[in-house]
Design a protein around this motif. Structure first.
Motif, PDB file in Angstrom:
ATOM      1  N   PRO A  39      53.335  59.268  -1.172  1.00  0.00           N
ATOM      2  CA  PRO A  39      52.833  60.579  -1.407  1.00  0.00           C
ATOM      3  C   PRO A  39      52.863  61.177  -2.617  1.00  0.00           C
ATOM      4  CG  PRO A  39      54.395  60.471  -0.166  1.00  0.00           C
ATOM      5  CD  PRO A  39      54.035  59.205  -0.146  1.00  0.00           C
ATOM      6  N   HIS A  40      52.273  61.220  -3.932  1.00  0.00           N
ATOM      7  CA  HIS A  40      52.060  61.453  -5.037  1.00  0.00           C
ATOM      8  C   HIS A  40      53.537  61.230  -6.219  1.00  0.00           C
ATOM      9  CE1 HIS A  40      49.366  65.027  -4.201  1.00  0.00           C
ATOM     10  NE2 HIS A  40      50.049  64.664  -2.854  1.00  0.00           N
ATOM     11  N   CYS A  42      56.394  60.360  -5.283  1.00  0.00           N
ATOM     12  CA  CYS A  42      57.676  62.074  -4.594  1.00  0.00           C
ATOM     13  C   CYS A  42      58.178  60.273  -5.085  1.00  0.00           C
ATOM     14  CB  CYS A  42      57.222  62.529  -3.875  1.00  0.00           C
ATOM     15  SG  CYS A  42      56.923  61.345  -2.207  1.00  0.00           S
ATOM     16  N   ASN A  98      63.307  63.638   2.143  1.00  0.00           N
ATOM     17  CA  ASN A  98      62.804  64.243   1.919  1.00  0.00           C
ATOM     18  C   ASN A  98      62.330  65.343   1.005  1.00  0.00           C
ATOM     19  OD1 ASN A  98      64.714  64.253   4.938  1.00  0.00           O
ATOM     20  ND2 ASN A  98      62.048  63.964   4.751  1.00  0.00           N
ATOM     21  N   PHE A 100      59.913  65.565  -0.948  1.00  0.00           N
ATOM     22  CA  PHE A 100      58.251  66.230  -1.116  1.00  0.00           C
ATOM     23  C   PHE A 100      58.317  67.050   0.331  1.00  0.00           C
ATOM     24  CE2 PHE A 100      54.205  64.884   0.349  1.00  0.00           C
ATOM     25  CZ  PHE A 100      53.938  64.778  -0.777  1.00  0.00           C
ATOM     26  N   SER A 101      58.950  66.875   1.249  1.00  0.00           N
ATOM     27  CA  SER A 101      58.251  67.529   2.896  1.00  0.00           C
ATOM     28  C   SER A 101      58.873  68.651   2.195  1.00  0.00           C
ATOM     29  CB  SER A 101      58.633  67.012   3.905  1.00  0.00           C
ATOM     30  OG  SER A 101      59.897  66.306   3.939  1.00  0.00           O
ATOM     31  N   ILE A 104      56.049  70.926   0.600  1.00  0.00           N
ATOM     32  CA  ILE A 104      55.251  71.384   1.354  1.00  0.00           C
ATOM     33  C   ILE A 104      55.390  72.477   2.319  1.00  0.00           C
ATOM     34  CG2 ILE A 104      53.288  70.079   2.595  1.00  0.00           C
ATOM     35  CD1 ILE A 104      53.604  69.464   0.067  1.00  0.00           C
ATOM     36  N   TYR A 111      49.830  70.584   6.890  1.00  0.00           N
ATOM     37  CA  TYR A 111      50.192  69.899   5.119  1.00  0.00           C
ATOM     38  C   TYR A 111      51.722  69.917   5.568  1.00  0.00           C
ATOM     39  CZ  TYR A 111      46.428  72.759   4.488  1.00  0.00           C
ATOM     40  OH  TYR A 111      45.221  73.512   3.910  1.00  0.00           O
ATOM     41  N   SER A 114      52.614  66.482   7.593  1.00  0.00           N
ATOM     42  CA  SER A 114      50.970  65.260   7.201  1.00  0.00           C
ATOM     43  C   SER A 114      52.125  65.341   6.014  1.00  0.00           C
ATOM     44  CB  SER A 114      50.171  65.638   6.501  1.00  0.00           C
ATOM     45  OG  SER A 114      49.478  65.164   6.314  1.00  0.00           O
ATOM     46  N   SER A 115      52.788  65.864   5.271  1.00  0.00           N
ATOM     47  CA  SER A 115      53.658  65.157   3.834  1.00  0.00           C
ATOM     48  C   SER A 115      54.996  63.989   5.004  1.00  0.00           C
ATOM     49  CB  SER A 115      54.646  66.448   4.146  1.00  0.00           C
ATOM     50  OG  SER A 115      55.236  67.258   3.906  1.00  0.00           O
ATOM     51  N   SER A 118      53.822  61.336   5.756  1.00  0.00           N
ATOM     52  CA  SER A 118      53.510  60.495   4.434  1.00  0.00           C
ATOM     53  C   SER A 118      54.525  59.550   3.376  1.00  0.00           C
ATOM     54  CB  SER A 118      52.915  61.425   2.834  1.00  0.00           C
ATOM     55  OG  SER A 118      51.635  61.999   3.933  1.00  0.00           O
ATOM     56  N   GLU A 119      55.726  60.506   3.751  1.00  0.00           N
ATOM     57  CA  GLU A 119      57.133  60.548   3.118  1.00  0.00           C
ATOM     58  C   GLU A 119      57.428  59.013   3.962  1.00  0.00           C
ATOM     59  OE1 GLU A 119      59.937  63.956   2.032  1.00  0.00           O
ATOM     60  OE2 GLU A 119      59.653  63.591   3.613  1.00  0.00           O
TER      61      GLU A 119
END
Ligand SMILES: Cc1cc2nc3c(=O)[nH]c(=O)nc-3n(C[C@H](O)[C@H](O)[C@H](O)COP(=O)(O)O)c2cc1C
Length: 200
Positions: A39-40, A42, A98, A100-101, A104, A111, A114-115, A118-119
């Motif tokens: 995701p992105h 990351c 973690n 990224f999350s 977020i 959000y 979901s993050s 996604s990770e």
């Protein structure tokens, strides 16, 4: 090789020969993980490699010691996974940092949840890349999550606060691996043929 052929021929390999995996090949397997989507972009994965015999021994005895806290049925299954790890030439612990999350998290729900998912999906893609790459280089691999039951002990050993996602074991195959039945396409596909009235 045709990609579908490679995918279909990959098996989980749980028994390994006592033969060293060259660092060059191991690096290529990890390189394959690096190119997985995330995701992105990351890239939430971190890989801890255990190859040194003494460290491996100490790691394995930590896992066996941890077994004692479980009831017999779990003990039996977990013991099987530890034996696979014990037999492996190389062990890779896959961690989720973690990062990224954590960013977020400030945004709250939905959000954050979901993050987190996604990770995990990004890391799963990286591990599958490794599975396929290992297979293409003639290296057997097992993707294990049973040892996550011992993650507290493992994290202490590694001295990390990151989230353990999987234990991967590698070695030259000493077995073919069982080809288990996969569901027929008709069992897993569903085409949407009309729109539910109540959503319009
Ligand atoms: C997320 C995940 C966790 C798994 N955990 C274990 C495990 O703890 N122990 C084990 O022996 N196999 C484990 N496996 C391997 C599966 O049992 C195996 O992939 C499945 O039976 C299909 O066999 P194949 O990989 O040879 O096609 C795991 C696989 C995945 C994807």
């Amino acid at each position: 090789m045709d990609i579908l052929k490679l995918i279909r021929k990959r098996r989980t390999i749980r028994k390994y020969k006592n033969k060293r995996i060259p660092k060059k090949i191991l690096n290529k397997i990890i390189e394959s993980a690096k190119w997985a989507p995330s995701p992105h972009n990351c890239q939430p994965w971190e890989f801890i490699i255990i190859k040194n015999t003494l460290i491996k021994k100490s790691f394995i005895s930590l896992l066996y010691r941890g077994l004692n806290s479980f009831l017999t049925p779990v003990k039996i299954i977990l013991n099987r996974s530890i034996r696979i790890i014990e037999n492996a030439e190389t062990i890779i612990l896959v961690y989720n940092n973690n990062n990224f999350s954590k960013k977020i998290n400030k945004l709250g729900e939905p959000y954050f949840s979901s993050s987190i998912i996604s990770e995990i999906e990004g890391i799963s893609a990286a591990i599958e890349n490794m599975h396929l790459a290992a297979h293409s280089y003639g290296i057997g691999m097992a993707w294990l999550t049973m040892p996550l039951l011992l993650k507290k002990n493992i994290n202490k050993f590694i001295n990390t606060k990151n989230e353990l996602m999987a234990v991967l074991t590698f070695g030259y195959p000493a077995e073919k691996g069982k080809c288990l039945r996969r569901k027929h396409l008709s069992e897993i596909i569903k085409y949407i043929k009309y729109i539910w009235k109540n959503v319009m």
